[in-house]
Design an enzyme around this catalytic site. Structure first.
Site, mmCIF file in Angstrom:
data_model
loop_
_atom_site.group_PDB
_atom_site.id
_atom_site.type_symbol
_atom_site.label_atom_id
_atom_site.label_comp_id
_atom_site.label_asym_id
_atom_site.label_seq_id
_atom_site.Cartn_x
_atom_site.Cartn_y
_atom_site.Cartn_z
ATOM 1 N N ILE A 1 -9.588 -0.008 3.467
ATOM 2 C CA ILE A 1 -10.115 0.317 4.798
ATOM 3 C C ILE A 1 -9.046 0.042 5.848
ATOM 4 C CG2 ILE A 1 -11.885 -0.278 6.511
ATOM 5 C CD1 ILE A 1 -13.669 -1.088 4.056
ATOM 6 N N ASP A 2 -8.672 1.059 6.569
ATOM 7 C CA ASP A 2 -7.689 0.909 7.636
ATOM 8 C C ASP A 2 -8.168 1.597 8.923
ATOM 9 O OD1 ASP A 2 -5.402 0.400 9.082
ATOM 10 O OD2 ASP A 2 -4.183 1.899 8.107
ATOM 11 N N ASP B 1 0.849 -1.199 0.000
ATOM 12 C CA ASP B 1 0.000 0.000 0.000
ATOM 13 C C ASP B 1 0.886 1.253 0.000
ATOM 14 O OD1 ASP B 1 -2.393 1.430 0.269
ATOM 15 O OD2 ASP B 1 -2.342 1.365 2.471
HETATM 16 P P1 13P Z 1 -8.887 4.972 5.634
HETATM 17 O O1 13P Z 1 -7.987 5.904 6.364
HETATM 18 O O2 13P Z 1 -10.167 5.652 5.252
HETATM 19 O O3 13P Z 1 -9.148 3.705 6.347
HETATM 20 O O4 13P Z 1 -8.160 4.602 4.248
HETATM 21 C C1 13P Z 1 -7.178 3.601 4.209
HETATM 22 C C2 13P Z 1 -6.430 3.588 2.939
HETATM 23 O O5 13P Z 1 -6.754 4.228 1.958
HETATM 24 C C3 13P Z 1 -5.226 2.728 2.878
HETATM 25 O O6 13P Z 1 -4.548 2.862 1.661
HETATM 26 O O1 G3H Z 2 -3.331 5.061 3.698
HETATM 27 C C1 G3H Z 2 -2.604 4.723 4.613
HETATM 28 C C2 G3H Z 2 -2.953 3.547 5.438
HETATM 29 O O2 G3H Z 2 -4.001 3.837 6.318
HETATM 30 C C3 G3H Z 2 -1.732 3.010 6.130
HETATM 31 O O3 G3H Z 2 -1.389 3.809 7.217
HETATM 32 O O4 G3H Z 2 0.994 4.331 6.714
HETATM 33 O O5 G3H Z 2 0.083 4.573 9.018
HETATM 34 O O6 G3H Z 2 0.430 2.287 8.032
HETATM 35 P P1 G3H Z 2 0.131 3.738 7.772
HETATM 36 ZN ZN ZN Z 3 -4.629 4.866 0.911
#
Ligand code: 13P
Ligand code: G3H
Ligand code: ZN
Length: 321
Positions: free
Chosen positions: A255-256, A81
């Site tokens: 979704i994170d 990601d």
């Molecule tokens: P959220 O912060 O809305 O969960 O998005 C996560 C995301 O886009 C990870 O790449």
């Molecule tokens: O879009 C980002 C994701 O929510 C990942 O978050 O870089 O803090 O692991 P992170």
């Molecule tokens: Zn993202």
């Protein structure tokens, strides 16, 4: 079974969206696999640069390989990601990833194309697909903060040129969302007009929606009641918009944040109610159950719930590694 991201896209495109969930540790991994099997959904595991650096990138790989043995019925892809060029190459060369995201959206259009094309060439030579971003979401991603004034929706005409020139397999488009818990104040909808235009211009290319957490009001309320200080006016994406977006080609939904809210709620409530406790396993167990239920719920909203038998049948014998 780890499969290619492209194979999941092919089965889902225009029908439902595949949940792409970030993981950082074993509790999230257990909850994710259980939730996806409970809801019979294929899924995508996403590892961010931050997640890979949290302990050691090989630790997450080992956790996933072990989960694969514990849950042999699961069907999923493993994705980087928000990668930069060097991290994409590291993941491509590792042989473990099904796909990578190169995020050069903060660069000029021409530079974004040049960087993305280099990553695509190297990834495709190894049978790995590439997601690339065009347009700028608001919020914080990795170490880059984009304020709302600089967020810009994806231009559908530029999208065609971008996809054709780079050869990327999926397009992360800015369609009205942003990362993190503070997306909108008050009610706001996805830009369905932009999604529709993008799909008309690049039919068949999966669109990826970042920043898709819904930031449930009830979750924020419970966190604050247990001592948190989140902005109670925070709002996210309406979960009932996931499926209409999927029908227009939004095939991967990231979704994170919502999962982090589940973790925060569980742990704040646990230690508020048991202030003398200091064993992390009891709240860890509650979290794994709550996370599994959360994932199953999301998969229902994405339309991926119940798709696993058909996906398994279509892909049997097509394991990635
Ligand atoms: P959220 O912060 O809305 O969960 O998005 C996560 C995301 O886009 C990870 O790449
Ligand atoms: O879009 C980002 C994701 O929510 C990942 O978050 O870089 O803090 O692991 P992170
Ligand atoms: Zn993202």
């Amino acid at each position: 079974m780890i499969v290619t991201t492209a194979s999941l896209y092919k089965l889902a495109y225009g029908k439902y969206a595949i949940g792409a969930y970030n993981i950082n540790n074993l509790e999230q991994t257990m909850g994710l696999f259980r939730g996806c099997l409970d809801s019979q959904a294929p899924f995508i595991i996403q590892l961010s640069k931050g997640a890979r650096n949290y302990t050691n990138k090989r630790m997450l790989e080992a956790i996933i390989r072990t989960a694969d043995e514990i849950f042999p019925d699961a069907v999923y892809a493993v994705h980087l990601d928000h990668g930069d060029e060097a991290t994409c190459y590291d993941c491509i060369d590792s042989g473990f990833y099904s796909s990578v995201m190169i995020d050069a959206s903060h660069e000029s259009f021409e530079e974004n194309i040049a960087i993305t094309k280099r990553v695509v060439d190297r990834a495709h030579a190894r049978g790995i697909s590439v997601e690339a971003e065009l347009g700028q979401l608001g919020g914080v991603e990795e170490d880059i903060k984009v304020d709302e004034g600089h967020a810009s929706l994806t231009n559908p005409t530029e999208a065609v040129e971008f996809v054709h020139q780079t050869g990327c397999d999926a397009l992360a488009a800015a369609i009205g969302t942003s990362h993190g818990a503070y997306k909108f104040k008050g009610q706001q909808s996805l830009h369905f007009d932009v999604i529709r235009h993008i799909q008309e211009k690049i039919p068949g290319t999966p669109i990826v929606m970042h920043g898709s957490s819904s930031v449930p009001v009830e979750e924020v309320r419970r966190i604050n009641e247990a001592g948190g200080k989140l902005d109670p006016s925070a709002r996210g994406v309406d979960e009932n918009e996931y499926l209409p977006a999927a029908k227009l080609g939004v095939t991967k939904i990231n979704i994170d944040t919502d999962g982090r809210l589940v973790w925060t709620r569980v742990h704040r409530e646990f230690f508020r109610d048991k202030p003398a406790d200091f064993d992390f396993r009891p709240p860890g167990k509650i979290f794994m159950d709550a996370y599994a239920a959360f994932i199953a719920h999301k998969n229902t909203k994405l339309g991926s719930a119940g798709q696993l038998p058909a996906v398994r049948e279509a892909l049997s014998g097509a394991a990635k590694a």
